[in-house]
Design a protein around this motif. Structure first.
Motif, PDB file in Angstrom:
ATOM      1  N   GLU A   1       0.803  -1.223   0.000  1.00  0.00           N
ATOM      2  CA  GLU A   1       0.000   0.000   0.000  1.00  0.00           C
ATOM      3  C   GLU A   1       0.842   1.282   0.000  1.00  0.00           C
ATOM      4  O   GLU A   1       0.557   2.197  -0.772  1.00  0.00           O
ATOM      5  CB  GLU A   1      -0.992  -0.010   1.158  1.00  0.00           C
ATOM      6  N   PRO A   2       1.907   1.382   0.811  1.00  0.00           N
ATOM      7  CA  PRO A   2       2.741   2.593   0.740  1.00  0.00           C
ATOM      8  C   PRO A   2       3.390   2.781  -0.637  1.00  0.00           C
ATOM      9  O   PRO A   2       3.544   3.904  -1.111  1.00  0.00           O
ATOM     10  CB  PRO A   2       3.812   2.372   1.810  1.00  0.00           C
ATOM     11  N   VAL A   3       3.736   1.676  -1.282  1.00  0.00           N
ATOM     12  CA  VAL A   3       4.339   1.740  -2.616  1.00  0.00           C
ATOM     13  C   VAL A   3       3.311   2.271  -3.610  1.00  0.00           C
ATOM     14  O   VAL A   3       3.590   3.168  -4.405  1.00  0.00           O
ATOM     15  CB  VAL A   3       4.866   0.354  -3.054  1.00  0.00           C
ATOM     16  N   ARG A   4       2.110   1.699  -3.565  1.00  0.00           N
ATOM     17  CA  ARG A   4       1.032   2.149  -4.462  1.00  0.00           C
ATOM     18  C   ARG A   4       0.755   3.643  -4.290  1.00  0.00           C
ATOM     19  O   ARG A   4       0.643   4.382  -5.257  1.00  0.00           O
ATOM     20  CB  ARG A   4      -0.263   1.419  -4.132  1.00  0.00           C
ATOM     21  N   GLU A   5       0.613   4.056  -3.039  1.00  0.00           N
ATOM     22  CA  GLU A   5       0.306   5.462  -2.753  1.00  0.00           C
ATOM     23  C   GLU A   5       1.407   6.383  -3.271  1.00  0.00           C
ATOM     24  O   GLU A   5       1.120   7.433  -3.848  1.00  0.00           O
ATOM     25  CB  GLU A   5       0.096   5.664  -1.259  1.00  0.00           C
ATOM     26  N   ALA A   6       2.654   5.989  -3.073  1.00  0.00           N
ATOM     27  CA  ALA A   6       3.774   6.801  -3.548  1.00  0.00           C
ATOM     28  C   ALA A   6       3.790   6.883  -5.077  1.00  0.00           C
ATOM     29  O   ALA A   6       4.001   7.958  -5.652  1.00  0.00           O
ATOM     30  CB  ALA A   6       5.093   6.228  -3.039  1.00  0.00           C
ATOM     31  N   MET A   7       3.532   5.762  -5.733  1.00  0.00           N
ATOM     32  CA  MET A   7       3.531   5.741  -7.190  1.00  0.00           C
ATOM     33  C   MET A   7       2.389   6.587  -7.745  1.00  0.00           C
ATOM     34  O   MET A   7       2.566   7.346  -8.698  1.00  0.00           O
ATOM     35  CB  MET A   7       3.458   4.308  -7.710  1.00  0.00           C
TER      36      MET A   7
ATOM     37  N   ALA B   1       0.975   9.071  -6.242  1.00  0.00           N
ATOM     38  CA  ALA B   1       1.277  10.471  -5.942  1.00  0.00           C
ATOM     39  C   ALA B   1       2.243  11.046  -6.978  1.00  0.00           C
ATOM     40  O   ALA B   1       2.076  12.185  -7.431  1.00  0.00           O
ATOM     41  CB  ALA B   1       1.854  10.599  -4.540  1.00  0.00           C
ATOM     42  N   VAL B   2       3.262  10.276  -7.352  1.00  0.00           N
ATOM     43  CA  VAL B   2       4.217  10.736  -8.363  1.00  0.00           C
ATOM     44  C   VAL B   2       3.520  10.877  -9.716  1.00  0.00           C
ATOM     45  O   VAL B   2       3.760  11.841 -10.445  1.00  0.00           O
ATOM     46  CB  VAL B   2       5.433   9.776  -8.447  1.00  0.00           C
ATOM     47  N   LEU B   3       2.646   9.949 -10.047  1.00  0.00           N
ATOM     48  CA  LEU B   3       1.905  10.030 -11.304  1.00  0.00           C
ATOM     49  C   LEU B   3       1.023  11.279 -11.318  1.00  0.00           C
ATOM     50  O   LEU B   3       0.929  11.968 -12.324  1.00  0.00           O
ATOM     51  CB  LEU B   3       1.060   8.767 -11.504  1.00  0.00           C
ATOM     52  N   GLY B   4       0.417  11.564 -10.179  1.00  0.00           N
ATOM     53  CA  GLY B   4      -0.381  12.772 -10.043  1.00  0.00           C
ATOM     54  C   GLY B   4      -1.706  12.713 -10.784  1.00  0.00           C
ATOM     55  O   GLY B   4      -1.991  11.774 -11.531  1.00  0.00           O
ATOM     56  N   GLU B   5      -2.490  13.741 -10.565  1.00  0.00           N
ATOM     57  CA  GLU B   5      -3.812  13.819 -11.176  1.00  0.00           C
ATOM     58  C   GLU B   5      -3.711  13.965 -12.692  1.00  0.00           C
ATOM     59  O   GLU B   5      -4.472  13.356 -13.442  1.00  0.00           O
ATOM     60  CB  GLU B   5      -4.554  15.019 -10.585  1.00  0.00           C
ATOM     61  N   GLU B   6      -2.751  14.752 -13.119  1.00  0.00           N
ATOM     62  CA  GLU B   6      -2.568  14.979 -14.556  1.00  0.00           C
ATOM     63  C   GLU B   6      -2.157  13.685 -15.268  1.00  0.00           C
ATOM     64  O   GLU B   6      -2.669  13.363 -16.336  1.00  0.00           O
ATOM     65  CB  GLU B   6      -1.500  16.055 -14.747  1.00  0.00           C
TER      66      GLU B   6
ATOM     67  N   GLY C   1       8.457  16.217 -19.611  1.00  0.00           N
ATOM     68  CA  GLY C   1       9.800  16.041 -20.162  1.00  0.00           C
ATOM     69  C   GLY C   1      10.494  14.849 -19.523  1.00  0.00           C
ATOM     70  O   GLY C   1      10.211  14.477 -18.383  1.00  0.00           O
ATOM     71  N   GLU C   2      11.428  14.279 -20.260  1.00  0.00           N
ATOM     72  CA  GLU C   2      12.060  13.033 -19.820  1.00  0.00           C
ATOM     73  C   GLU C   2      12.913  13.189 -18.571  1.00  0.00           C
ATOM     74  O   GLU C   2      12.876  12.349 -17.678  1.00  0.00           O
ATOM     75  CB  GLU C   2      12.900  12.447 -20.953  1.00  0.00           C
ATOM     76  N   ALA C   3      13.685  14.239 -18.482  1.00  0.00           N
ATOM     77  CA  ALA C   3      14.593  14.399 -17.334  1.00  0.00           C
ATOM     78  C   ALA C   3      13.813  14.461 -16.023  1.00  0.00           C
ATOM     79  O   ALA C   3      14.160  13.771 -15.053  1.00  0.00           O
ATOM     80  CB  ALA C   3      15.444  15.643 -17.503  1.00  0.00           C
ATOM     81  N   LEU C   4      12.754  15.254 -15.987  1.00  0.00           N
ATOM     82  CA  LEU C   4      11.956  15.372 -14.771  1.00  0.00           C
ATOM     83  C   LEU C   4      11.219  14.069 -14.479  1.00  0.00           C
ATOM     84  O   LEU C   4      11.121  13.649 -13.327  1.00  0.00           O
ATOM     85  CB  LEU C   4      10.964  16.529 -14.890  1.00  0.00           C
ATOM     86  N   ALA C   5      10.743  13.409 -15.533  1.00  0.00           N
ATOM     87  CA  ALA C   5      10.030  12.134 -15.357  1.00  0.00           C
ATOM     88  C   ALA C   5      10.942  11.083 -14.734  1.00  0.00           C
ATOM     89  O   ALA C   5      10.558  10.401 -13.776  1.00  0.00           O
ATOM     90  CB  ALA C   5       9.493  11.641 -16.696  1.00  0.00           C
ATOM     91  N   VAL C   6      12.146  10.963 -15.246  1.00  0.00           N
ATOM     92  CA  VAL C   6      13.099   9.981 -14.719  1.00  0.00           C
ATOM     93  C   VAL C   6      13.448  10.311 -13.272  1.00  0.00           C
ATOM     94  O   VAL C   6      13.483   9.425 -12.412  1.00  0.00           O
ATOM     95  CB  VAL C   6      14.362   9.903 -15.609  1.00  0.00           C
ATOM     96  N   HIS C   7      13.670  11.581 -12.991  1.00  0.00           N
ATOM     97  CA  HIS C   7      13.998  11.993 -11.621  1.00  0.00           C
ATOM     98  C   HIS C   7      12.866  11.633 -10.657  1.00  0.00           C
ATOM     99  O   HIS C   7      13.107  11.098  -9.572  1.00  0.00           O
ATOM    100  CB  HIS C   7      14.285  13.489 -11.575  1.00  0.00           C
ATOM    101  N   ARG C   8      11.633  11.929 -11.038  1.00  0.00           N
ATOM    102  CA  ARG C   8      10.490  11.638 -10.164  1.00  0.00           C
ATOM    103  C   ARG C   8      10.325  10.143  -9.932  1.00  0.00           C
ATOM    104  O   ARG C   8      10.060   9.711  -8.816  1.00  0.00           O
ATOM    105  CB  ARG C   8       9.208  12.203 -10.762  1.00  0.00           C
ATOM    106  N   VAL C   9      10.459   9.353 -10.983  1.00  0.00           N
ATOM    107  CA  VAL C   9      10.283   7.900 -10.834  1.00  0.00           C
ATOM    108  C   VAL C   9      11.429   7.299 -10.034  1.00  0.00           C
ATOM    109  O   VAL C   9      11.216   6.409  -9.201  1.00  0.00           O
ATOM    110  CB  VAL C   9      10.099   7.229 -12.211  1.00  0.00           C
ATOM    111  N   GLN C  10      12.638   7.784 -10.214  1.00  0.00           N
ATOM    112  CA  GLN C  10      13.761   7.268  -9.434  1.00  0.00           C
ATOM    113  C   GLN C  10      13.642   7.634  -7.968  1.00  0.00           C
ATOM    114  O   GLN C  10      14.181   6.939  -7.108  1.00  0.00           O
ATOM    115  CB  GLN C  10      15.089   7.757 -10.009  1.00  0.00           C
ATOM    116  N   SER C  11      12.910   8.688  -7.658  1.00  0.00           N
ATOM    117  CA  SER C  11      12.710   9.058  -6.254  1.00  0.00           C
ATOM    118  C   SER C  11      11.848   8.024  -5.513  1.00  0.00           C
ATOM    119  O   SER C  11      11.763   8.051  -4.289  1.00  0.00           O
ATOM    120  CB  SER C  11      12.072  10.445  -6.155  1.00  0.00           C
ATOM    121  N   LEU C  12      11.244   7.109  -6.255  1.00  0.00           N
ATOM    122  CA  LEU C  12      10.424   6.055  -5.641  1.00  0.00           C
ATOM    123  C   LEU C  12      11.259   4.892  -5.093  1.00  0.00           C
ATOM    124  O   LEU C  12      10.735   4.069  -4.351  1.00  0.00           O
ATOM    125  CB  LEU C  12       9.425   5.490  -6.662  1.00  0.00           C
TER     126      LEU C  12
END
Length: 111
Positions: A29-35, A37-42, A79-90
């Motif tokens: 559940e914490p993993v799902r919630e974090a993922m 949240a990173v995906l966001g509403e948009e 953009g790719e750089a921000l996307a990779v950074h956000r996903v790696q923060s997981l």
């Protein structure tokens, strides 16, 4: 000389195993919630199938590999750089759920 290599033996037993690997819902559940949240509403609006997938995947490995889809969706939005950074923060939320080698491989690509 070994007739069967350990990797082959493990993959055959995994195929013949009647039970699929499932992690406890409490640990996921914490993993799902974090993922989510990173995906966001948009991101959820851009790809509702991914949102659904993240809510219903039943093991940590499947969630770990869904990160690639997250990067694709977030790349289109931010953009790719921000996307990779956000996903790696997981990566920290996966500690203890996936092998350390997977987490380390993700870190190695960062540099």
């Amino acid at each position: 000389m070994r007739w069967f290599k350990p990797g082959i033996r493990n993959s055959i037993s995994a195929l013949l195993s009647p039970e699929t690997r499932k992690d406890s819902p409490e640990s996921l559940e914490p993993v799902r919630e974090a993922m989510l949240a990173v995906l966001g509403e948009e991101g959820a609006k851009a790809n509702p199938q991914l949102t659904r997938k993240l809510k219903y995947l039943h093991d940590a490995h499947a969630l770990w590999f869904a990160r690639a889809e997250m990067v694709a969706v977030l790349s289109q939005l931010h953009g790719e750089a921000l996307a990779v950074h956000r996903v790696q923060s997981l990566s920290p939320v996966f500690q203890g759920l996936v092998p350390k080698s997977l987490i380390d491989a993700g870190r190695a690509r960062r540099s």
